[in-house]
Design an enzyme around this catalytic site. Structure first.
Site, PDB file in Angstrom:
ATOM      1  N   ASP A   1      13.719 -12.809 -24.577  1.00 39.38           N
ATOM      2  CA  ASP A   1      14.416 -13.522 -23.503  1.00 39.38           C
ATOM      3  C   ASP A   1      14.775 -14.945 -23.937  1.00 39.38           C
ATOM      4  O   ASP A   1      14.094 -15.531 -24.773  1.00 39.38           O
ATOM      5  CB  ASP A   1      13.519 -13.556 -22.253  1.00 39.38           C
ATOM      6  CG  ASP A   1      14.298 -13.881 -20.992  1.00 39.38           C
ATOM      7  OD1 ASP A   1      15.545 -13.826 -21.020  1.00 39.38           O
ATOM      8  OD2 ASP A   1      13.649 -14.203 -19.972  1.00 39.38           O
TER       9      ASP A   1
ATOM     10  N   HIS B   1      23.428 -14.653 -27.799  1.00 33.33           N
ATOM     11  CA  HIS B   1      23.183 -13.236 -28.127  1.00 33.33           C
ATOM     12  C   HIS B   1      23.433 -12.980 -29.616  1.00 33.33           C
ATOM     13  O   HIS B   1      22.692 -12.265 -30.270  1.00 33.33           O
ATOM     14  CB  HIS B   1      24.068 -12.327 -27.266  1.00 33.33           C
ATOM     15  CG  HIS B   1      23.782 -12.427 -25.799  1.00 33.33           C
ATOM     16  ND1 HIS B   1      22.505 -12.408 -25.294  1.00 33.33           N
ATOM     17  CD2 HIS B   1      24.602 -12.554 -24.722  1.00 33.33           C
ATOM     18  CE1 HIS B   1      22.554 -12.520 -23.969  1.00 33.33           C
ATOM     19  NE2 HIS B   1      23.815 -12.619 -23.600  1.00 33.33           N
TER      20      HIS B   1
ATOM     21  N   LEU C   1       7.323   1.712 -40.387  1.00 37.02           N
ATOM     22  CA  LEU C   1       7.307   1.100 -39.056  1.00 37.02           C
ATOM     23  C   LEU C   1       8.208   1.897 -38.124  1.00 37.02           C
ATOM     24  O   LEU C   1       9.320   2.255 -38.492  1.00 37.02           O
ATOM     25  CB  LEU C   1       7.840  -0.344 -39.162  1.00 37.02           C
ATOM     26  CG  LEU C   1       8.087  -1.093 -37.848  1.00 37.02           C
ATOM     27  CD1 LEU C   1       6.763  -1.488 -37.198  1.00 37.02           C
ATOM     28  CD2 LEU C   1       8.928  -2.358 -38.093  1.00 37.02           C
TER      29      LEU C   1
HETATM   30  C1  IPE Z   1      14.504  -9.126 -19.382  1.00 37.73           C
HETATM   31  O1  IPE Z   1      15.217 -10.318 -19.428  1.00 37.73           O
HETATM   32  C2  IPE Z   1      15.313  -8.021 -19.999  1.00 37.73           C
HETATM   33  C3  IPE Z   1      15.480  -8.094 -21.441  1.00 37.73           C
HETATM   34  C4  IPE Z   1      14.950  -8.975 -22.236  1.00 37.73           C
HETATM   35  C5  IPE Z   1      16.305  -7.068 -22.006  1.00 37.73           C
HETATM   36  P1  IPE Z   1      16.103 -10.789 -18.193  1.00 37.73           P
HETATM   37  O2  IPE Z   1      16.671 -12.117 -18.558  1.00 37.73           O
HETATM   38  O3  IPE Z   1      17.070  -9.737 -17.824  1.00 37.73           O
HETATM   39  O4  IPE Z   1      15.015 -10.920 -17.032  1.00 37.73           O
HETATM   40  P2  IPE Z   1      14.982 -11.830 -15.749  1.00 37.73           P
HETATM   41  O5  IPE Z   1      16.280 -11.653 -15.038  1.00 37.73           O
HETATM   42  O6  IPE Z   1      14.810 -13.236 -16.212  1.00 37.73           O
HETATM   43  O7  IPE Z   1      13.801 -11.346 -14.979  1.00 37.73           O
HETATM   44  C1  IPE Z   2      17.876 -12.093 -23.258  1.00 34.02           C
HETATM   45  O1  IPE Z   2      18.458 -13.343 -23.064  1.00 34.02           O
HETATM   46  C2  IPE Z   2      18.895 -11.037 -23.608  1.00 34.02           C
HETATM   47  C3  IPE Z   2      19.124 -10.029 -22.551  1.00 34.02           C
HETATM   48  C4  IPE Z   2      18.477  -9.952 -21.434  1.00 34.02           C
HETATM   49  C5  IPE Z   2      20.148  -9.039 -22.810  1.00 34.02           C
HETATM   50  P1  IPE Z   2      19.138 -13.747 -21.689  1.00 34.02           P
HETATM   51  O2  IPE Z   2      20.591 -13.384 -21.767  1.00 34.02           O
HETATM   52  O3  IPE Z   2      18.410 -13.178 -20.537  1.00 34.02           O
HETATM   53  O4  IPE Z   2      18.986 -15.327 -21.738  1.00 34.02           O
HETATM   54  P2  IPE Z   2      18.559 -16.284 -20.535  1.00 34.02           P
HETATM   55  O5  IPE Z   2      17.325 -15.724 -19.920  1.00 34.02           O
HETATM   56  O6  IPE Z   2      19.717 -16.291 -19.582  1.00 34.02           O
HETATM   57  O7  IPE Z   2      18.340 -17.601 -21.174  1.00 34.02           O
HETATM   58 MG    MG Z   3      16.859 -13.827 -19.443  1.00 42.51          MG
END
Ligand code: IPE
Ligand code: IPE
Ligand code: MG
Length: 243
Positions: free
Chosen positions: A21, A38, A132
C-alpha cells in the site's frame, strides 16, 4: 551487523503475505500522478521477490488488486492492468530462472482478456519452480474467498458428497483460493495503515502483523529483512500459555 545476518535461518516464517500500500501517496509526495507510484511499485516487487528467494522463504503472497479496487477511476484501473501485463511479460523468464513459481489467486474472470492471457503466460512459464511460490492476489477479496468456499461446500452437500457434520476447518481450507498453502505466519502492511482491507480474513487468524510507515515503492530488501527479524522477536502463543 546487517539486518540480514540477524535473521535466524532455522525460524523463518513459512509464508509471508504483504498488503502493498501507499503507491498513490508516494507519487503525491513527489507531485507526480498516482500512476507514477504504481509504476515505481514494480521495482519494490522485484526486490521483495529477490530478497525472499535469497532468504529461502518458501511462500510469498502479494496483495496487488482488491475487489474493492474496481471502484477506482477507470483510467487508474486500466493503468494497473497494463502494469500487470507488463510485469508478466518482462519478469517471466527472470522468475523462471530464479525458480519462482507464480500463482494468481482471485476472480480472474473479471479481468479483461488480454490481462488474463498475460497471467496465463507467466503462470505457465514459471510452473515447476521450486525455490519460491509467489502468489499474486488479483481481484481478490477475503469475504468473497469465504463465500465461494461456502457455495462450493453447499454444492457438495447438495449432491451428497459431504455430510454437514464433517465440515471442519481443514475441509473448509480446501475450498479457499489458498488451499494447499499454510496460513501466513507474517503479514506486512506498508504505508502505516492499520487495517486489513478485506485480505485473507480466514487465513490470518493467528498471523503476526507488521506495519511499517514505508510507502510501497520505497520498500527495500532490508525492509523485508527487518519485518522478518521483528517477527522472530514475537512470542506466538496461539491462545496457550508458554512453559
Ligand atoms: C489494499 O489497499 C489493497 C491492496 C493493496 C491491493 P487499498 O489502498 O485498496 O486499501 P484501503 O482503501 O486503504 O483500505
Ligand atoms: C496500493 O497503493 C496499490 C493498490 C491498491 C492497487 P494505493 O494506490 O492504494 O496508494 P495509496 O494508498 O492511495 O497511497
Ligand atoms: Mg491504498
Amino acid at each position: 551487523m546487517s539486518i540480514f545476518n540477524k535473521i535466524n535461518q532455522e525460524a523463518l516464517p513459512q509464508h509471508v503475505a504483504i498488503i502493498m500500500d501507499g503507491n498513490g501517496r508516494w507519487a503525491l509526495q513527489r507531485r507526480m500522478p498516482r500512476l507514477q507510484g504504481h509504476r515505481s511499485a514494480v521495482k519494490a516487487v522485484r526486490a521483495c521477490v529477490e530478497a525472499s528467494a535469497e532468504l529461502g522463504l518458501k511462500t510469498l503472497t502479494l496483495y496487488a488488486f482488491s475487489t474493492e479496487n474496481w471502484q477506482r477511476p477507470k483510467h487508474e484501473i486500466a493503468a494497473l492492468m497494463g502494469l500487470l501485463r507488463l510485469y508478466s511479460a518482462q519478469e517471466k523468464s527472470e522468475l523462471k530462472e530464479q525458480g519462482v513459481e507464480v500463482h494468481v489467486l482471485g476472480d480472474i474472470n473479471s479481468l479483461d482478456k488480454s490481462t488474463q492471457n498475460a497471467i496465463e503466460d507467466i503462470v505457465l512459464e514459471t510452473t515447476g519452480g521450486i525455490k519460491l511460490r509467489l502468489n499474486l492476489m488479483i481481484s481478490y477479496s477475503g469475504r468473497e474467498d469465504i463465500i465461494r468456499a461456502c457455495r462450493s461446500i453447499a454444492d457438495q452437500v447438495a449432491i451428497g458428497k459431504i455430510d454437514p457434520d464433517q465440515i471442519n476447518a481443514d475441509i473448509f481450507n480446501d475450498y479457499l483460493f489458498t488451499k494447499e498453502l499454510p496460513d501466513p505466519d507474517l503479514l506486512i502492511r506498508t504505508s502505516g495503515e492499520v487495517r486489513i482491507s478485506n485480505f485473507m480474513l480466514w487465513q490470518i487468524a493467528y498471523t503476526e502483523i507488521h506495519i511499517t510507515p514505508v510507502l510501497w515503492p520505497d520498500f527495500s530488501k532490508d525492509d523485508l529483512f527487518q519485518a522478518i527479524w521483528d517477527y522472530q522477536e514475537r512470542d506466538r502463543r496461539f491462545g496457550r500459555v508458554n512453559a
